[in-house]
Design a protein around this motif. Structure first.
Motif, PDB file in Angstrom:
ATOM      1  N   LEU A  46       0.840  -1.197   0.000  1.00 16.03           N
ATOM      2  CA  LEU A  46       0.000   0.000   0.000  1.00 16.03           C
ATOM      3  C   LEU A  46       0.875   1.247   0.000  1.00 16.03           C
ATOM      4  O   LEU A  46       1.869   1.313   0.726  1.00 16.03           O
ATOM      5  CB  LEU A  46      -0.916   0.006   1.227  1.00 16.03           C
ATOM      6  CG  LEU A  46      -1.754  -1.258   1.469  1.00 16.03           C
ATOM      7  CD1 LEU A  46      -2.519  -1.148   2.787  1.00 16.03           C
ATOM      8  CD2 LEU A  46      -2.713  -1.486   0.312  1.00 16.03           C
ATOM      9  N   LYS A  47       0.493   2.249  -0.794  1.00 12.65           N
ATOM     10  CA  LYS A  47       1.273   3.480  -0.862  1.00 12.65           C
ATOM     11  C   LYS A  47       0.347   4.687  -0.951  1.00 12.65           C
ATOM     12  O   LYS A  47      -0.599   4.709  -1.740  1.00 12.65           O
ATOM     13  CB  LYS A  47       2.166   3.492  -2.105  1.00 12.65           C
ATOM     14  CG  LYS A  47       3.291   2.472  -2.120  1.00 12.65           C
ATOM     15  CD  LYS A  47       4.461   2.895  -1.261  1.00 12.65           C
ATOM     16  CE  LYS A  47       5.627   1.939  -1.449  1.00 12.65           C
ATOM     17  NZ  LYS A  47       6.723   2.234  -0.502  1.00 12.65           N
ATOM     18  N   THR A  48       0.627   5.710  -0.150  1.00 11.45           N
ATOM     19  CA  THR A  48      -0.016   7.009  -0.314  1.00 11.45           C
ATOM     20  C   THR A  48       0.724   7.778  -1.410  1.00 11.45           C
ATOM     21  O   THR A  48       1.948   7.707  -1.503  1.00 11.45           O
ATOM     22  CB  THR A  48       0.047   7.815   0.995  1.00 11.45           C
ATOM     23  OG1 THR A  48      -0.636   7.085   2.021  1.00 11.45           O
ATOM     24  CG2 THR A  48      -0.614   9.175   0.830  1.00 11.45           C
ATOM     25  N   VAL A  49      -0.013   8.492  -2.236  1.00 12.12           N
ATOM     26  CA  VAL A  49       0.590   9.250  -3.333  1.00 12.12           C
ATOM     27  C   VAL A  49       0.402  10.740  -3.074  1.00 12.12           C
ATOM     28  O   VAL A  49      -0.696  11.186  -2.738  1.00 12.12           O
ATOM     29  CB  VAL A  49      -0.035   8.868  -4.695  1.00 12.12           C
ATOM     30  CG1 VAL A  49       0.631   9.648  -5.816  1.00 12.12           C
ATOM     31  CG2 VAL A  49       0.102   7.373  -4.936  1.00 12.12           C
ATOM     32  N   VAL A  50       1.490  11.497  -3.230  1.00 11.15           N
ATOM     33  CA  VAL A  50       1.454  12.945  -3.018  1.00 11.15           C
ATOM     34  C   VAL A  50       2.014  13.626  -4.267  1.00 11.15           C
ATOM     35  O   VAL A  50       3.062  13.233  -4.793  1.00 11.15           O
ATOM     36  CB  VAL A  50       2.279  13.357  -1.779  1.00 11.15           C
ATOM     37  CG1 VAL A  50       2.256  14.883  -1.611  1.00 11.15           C
ATOM     38  CG2 VAL A  50       1.747  12.666  -0.533  1.00 11.15           C
ATOM     39  N   ASP A  63      11.336  -0.613  -7.338  1.00 15.59           N
ATOM     40  CA  ASP A  63      11.822  -1.615  -6.388  1.00 15.59           C
ATOM     41  C   ASP A  63      10.697  -2.524  -5.909  1.00 15.59           C
ATOM     42  O   ASP A  63      10.859  -3.746  -5.811  1.00 15.59           O
ATOM     43  CB  ASP A  63      12.468  -0.927  -5.186  1.00 15.59           C
ATOM     44  CG  ASP A  63      13.837  -0.335  -5.505  1.00 15.59           C
ATOM     45  OD1 ASP A  63      14.429  -0.736  -6.522  1.00 15.59           O
ATOM     46  OD2 ASP A  63      14.299   0.520  -4.722  1.00 15.59           O
ATOM     47  N   GLU A  64       9.550  -1.930  -5.585  1.00 19.19           N
ATOM     48  CA  GLU A  64       8.418  -2.728  -5.096  1.00 19.19           C
ATOM     49  C   GLU A  64       7.937  -3.719  -6.159  1.00 19.19           C
ATOM     50  O   GLU A  64       7.693  -4.894  -5.877  1.00 19.19           O
ATOM     51  CB  GLU A  64       7.258  -1.813  -4.689  1.00 19.19           C
ATOM     52  CG  GLU A  64       7.557  -0.833  -3.563  1.00 19.19           C
ATOM     53  CD  GLU A  64       7.780  -1.507  -2.218  1.00 19.19           C
ATOM     54  OE1 GLU A  64       7.569  -2.739  -2.115  1.00 19.19           O
ATOM     55  OE2 GLU A  64       8.176  -0.801  -1.275  1.00 19.19           O
ATOM     56  N   LEU A  65       7.810  -3.244  -7.395  1.00 26.73           N
ATOM     57  CA  LEU A  65       7.301  -4.101  -8.465  1.00 26.73           C
ATOM     58  C   LEU A  65       8.289  -5.210  -8.806  1.00 26.73           C
ATOM     59  O   LEU A  65       7.904  -6.365  -9.023  1.00 26.73           O
ATOM     60  CB  LEU A  65       6.996  -3.256  -9.700  1.00 26.73           C
ATOM     61  CG  LEU A  65       5.843  -2.256  -9.540  1.00 26.73           C
ATOM     62  CD1 LEU A  65       5.786  -1.311 -10.731  1.00 26.73           C
ATOM     63  CD2 LEU A  65       4.509  -2.984  -9.378  1.00 26.73           C
ATOM     64  N   THR A  72       9.538 -12.712  -6.730  1.00 31.23           N
ATOM     65  CA  THR A  72       9.010 -13.678  -5.771  1.00 31.23           C
ATOM     66  C   THR A  72       7.846 -14.401  -6.437  1.00 31.23           C
ATOM     67  O   THR A  72       8.046 -15.158  -7.367  1.00 31.23           O
ATOM     68  CB  THR A  72       8.595 -12.979  -4.460  1.00 31.23           C
ATOM     69  OG1 THR A  72       9.637 -12.048  -4.090  1.00 31.23           O
ATOM     70  CG2 THR A  72       8.430 -13.961  -3.317  1.00 31.23           C
ATOM     71  N   ARG A  73       6.635 -14.143  -6.009  1.00 29.36           N
ATOM     72  CA  ARG A  73       5.495 -14.843  -6.606  1.00 29.36           C
ATOM     73  C   ARG A  73       4.462 -13.887  -7.175  1.00 29.36           C
ATOM     74  O   ARG A  73       3.314 -14.256  -7.378  1.00 29.36           O
ATOM     75  CB  ARG A  73       4.835 -15.771  -5.576  1.00 29.36           C
ATOM     76  CG  ARG A  73       5.642 -17.017  -5.307  1.00 29.36           C
ATOM     77  CD  ARG A  73       4.823 -18.068  -4.591  1.00 29.36           C
ATOM     78  NE  ARG A  73       5.497 -19.343  -4.614  1.00 29.36           N
ATOM     79  CZ  ARG A  73       5.379 -20.247  -5.582  1.00 29.36           C
ATOM     80  NH1 ARG A  73       4.606 -19.996  -6.615  1.00 29.36           N
ATOM     81  NH2 ARG A  73       6.022 -21.397  -5.524  1.00 29.36           N
ATOM     82  N   GLY A  74       4.889 -12.636  -7.412  1.00 34.56           N
ATOM     83  CA  GLY A  74       3.949 -11.658  -7.929  1.00 34.56           C
ATOM     84  C   GLY A  74       3.187 -10.982  -6.807  1.00 34.56           C
ATOM     85  O   GLY A  74       3.217 -11.418  -5.645  1.00 34.56           O
ATOM     86  N   GLY A  75       2.503  -9.869  -7.142  1.00 37.45           N
ATOM     87  CA  GLY A  75       1.735  -9.177  -6.119  1.00 37.45           C
ATOM     88  C   GLY A  75       1.104  -7.907  -6.653  1.00 37.45           C
ATOM     89  O   GLY A  75       1.191  -7.584  -7.841  1.00 37.45           O
ATOM     90  N   THR A  76       0.455  -7.178  -5.740  1.00 38.59           N
ATOM     91  CA  THR A  76      -0.316  -5.988  -6.089  1.00 38.59           C
ATOM     92  C   THR A  76       0.222  -4.771  -5.355  1.00 38.59           C
ATOM     93  O   THR A  76       0.373  -4.789  -4.122  1.00 38.59           O
ATOM     94  CB  THR A  76      -1.799  -6.188  -5.737  1.00 38.59           C
ATOM     95  OG1 THR A  76      -2.330  -7.248  -6.527  1.00 38.59           O
ATOM     96  CG2 THR A  76      -2.603  -4.924  -5.991  1.00 38.59           C
ATOM     97  N   LEU A  77       0.498  -3.710  -6.114  1.00 38.80           N
ATOM     98  CA  LEU A  77       0.850  -2.411  -5.552  1.00 38.80           C
ATOM     99  C   LEU A  77      -0.383  -1.531  -5.669  1.00 38.80           C
ATOM    100  O   LEU A  77      -0.872  -1.286  -6.766  1.00 38.80           O
ATOM    101  CB  LEU A  77       2.028  -1.815  -6.337  1.00 38.80           C
ATOM    102  CG  LEU A  77       2.415  -0.363  -6.028  1.00 38.80           C
ATOM    103  CD1 LEU A  77       2.879  -0.215  -4.589  1.00 38.80           C
ATOM    104  CD2 LEU A  77       3.501   0.112  -6.995  1.00 38.80           C
TER     105      LEU A  77
END
Length: 422
Positions: A25-29, A44-46, A52-57
């Motif tokens: 989870l990320k707040t955007v400013v 880096d997050e993506l 690893t096994r994939g995921g959602t940002l």
């Protein structure tokens, strides 16, 4: 259609539980022309997800309060392009991502736009500005050198040299036992042993021009592969009860224990004998005498063949572990499932991490003196993909419970076969 309509509710439920291995989870400013978080951080997050096994940002949600903060509608397209550019220009090789614009309710009940970015498990290893990262729980970490090397081996798209095809630099031709490699000879093999061994993938020419054994060669044609691969063996332990912890300090909770070495086929046969020797057999007299073993030895045989054939020999410090309990058999095999294979798809798909090994094992005959195995199989390895179905069906028929596969820490495959009970 209903499933898609309910998706925001399911997403809110995931947000409520907080970040995990598959959710960031990320707040955007927005500050003038700048966007926070920085592109490097998003890349880096993506990349960590893809490694690893994939995921959602999920952008527009505070990771600490788990509340929707939203993205201004006027900036949504700009944010999307910002993220896609990060994945395409800051990650090597470029990472394809899927974006999805959604509306979620903020704490006041107002609808706010958020941007969902999905990164699938990569076919390659991805490097981002922070290095080679992977996901560990709810955070990203730099991969240790041994993990990185293993991941490159697992995900190499070219696969020009698999690990079992690699040369063992300190091994010599004299380390391959003639009685072990000659069993692969056929009427069409010719008279040149080196030509045969090279065609089988058991030797290769090193950079200095010298012929040397490969990993597959020492695993199947040397007396003790541990000289070069210290963890290429099966460690077996039989316990008296259903737990590895002794009931009392003086209790003989370990009934039997042994390490099985030698060529891989010998390891399989001796490990099967270990199970056959230590499992219980129940006698019933309902229609004459009927003996029911705890485990179907055909299933145990298939499980051990799969373990030695498909384990990841590149993992340092990890061996195949066989654990026999009063109510189950556990078999730990080093290496996660390769590429897109999942636990659910195991019975339906084939994979070969070590193609040379599987090809060689498919040529090794089943020893005629094996007393515990009833099979029409002529060779150890089945290349028709029937191994896992045999494990599942034979074991469930005997015990009434289907065996269970699990991936542990993305580095080990655990098979549990449940024992038949009296």
């Amino acid at each position: 259609m209903n499933q898609d309509q309910n998706y925001p509710e399911r997403l809110i439920a995931r947000i409520r539980l907080g970040e995990d291995s598959n959710l960031e989870l990320k707040t955007v400013v927005f500050k003038g022309s700048r966007i926070e978080p920085h592109q490097d951080s998003l890349a880096d997050e993506l990349a960590a997800f893809a490694n690893t096994r994939g995921g959602t940002l999920l952008l527009g949600v505070d990771d600490k309060t788990r509340q929707v903060t939203g993205v201004p509608l006027a900036q949504l397209d700009r944010l999307e392009q910002f993220v896609v550019n990060a994945a395409q220009t800051l990650i090597v090789p470029p990472l394809p991502v899927l974006t999805r614009k959604l509306e979620l309710l903020d704490p006041t009940g107002a609808a706010c736009a958020v941007l969902q970015v999905d990164a699938s498990r990569g076919l390659q290893v991805h490097r981002s500005p922070g290095g080679y990262l992977h996901r560990v729980g709810s955070s990203k970490r730099e991969m240790a050198p041994e993990l990185l090397a293993r991941l490159f081996q697992q995900r190499s798209q070219t696969r020009l040299i698999r690990f079992d095809e690699q040369i063992v630099p300190t091994a010599t031709m004299g380390d391959l036992e003639p009685e072990l490699w000659r069993r692969f000879r056929t009427a069409r093999s010719g008279d040149d042993p080196n030509d045969l061994l090279a065609k089988l993938g058991m030797i290769a020419r090193a950079d200095d021009g010298v012929l040397r054994p490969t990993v597959a060669g020492v695993l199947l044609a040397s007396c003790d592969p541990r000289r070069w691969l210290p963890n290429a063996f099966v460690q077996a332990v039989a316990y008296r009860g259903a737990d590895a912890v002794p009931e009392s300090p003086a209790g003989a909770y370990q009934v039997d224990a042994k390490d099985f070495t030698g060529p891989l086929d010998q390891q399989v046969i001796e490990a099967c004998r270990f199970v056959f020797r230590n499992m219980r057999v129940f006698a019933f007299k309902d229609l004459g005498r009927r003996d029911v073993p705890q485990f179907d030895m055909g299933a145990v045989f298939e499980a051990l063949i799969n373990a030695v054939a498909h384990r990841d020999y590149a993992i340092y410090g990890s061996k195949i572990r066989l654990r026999l309990y009063a109510d189950r058999l556990e078999l730990y095999s080093p290496g996660a499932l390769p590429n897109t294979l999942t636990v659910e798809s195991l019975p339906y798909r084939q994979f070969a991490r070590n193609e040379t090994l599987t090809s060689l094992l498919a040529k090794v005959p089943v020893p005629p003196e094996v007393e515990w195995l009833q099979t029409d199989r002529r060779t150890l390895m089945d290349k028709r993909g029937e191994g896992v179905p045999i494990i599942l069906e034979n074991s469930e028929r005997l015990s009434g419970r289907c065996p269970r596969y699990r991936v542990l820490d993305d580095s080990e495959l655990l098979l549990t076969i449940f024992a038949a009970q009296p």
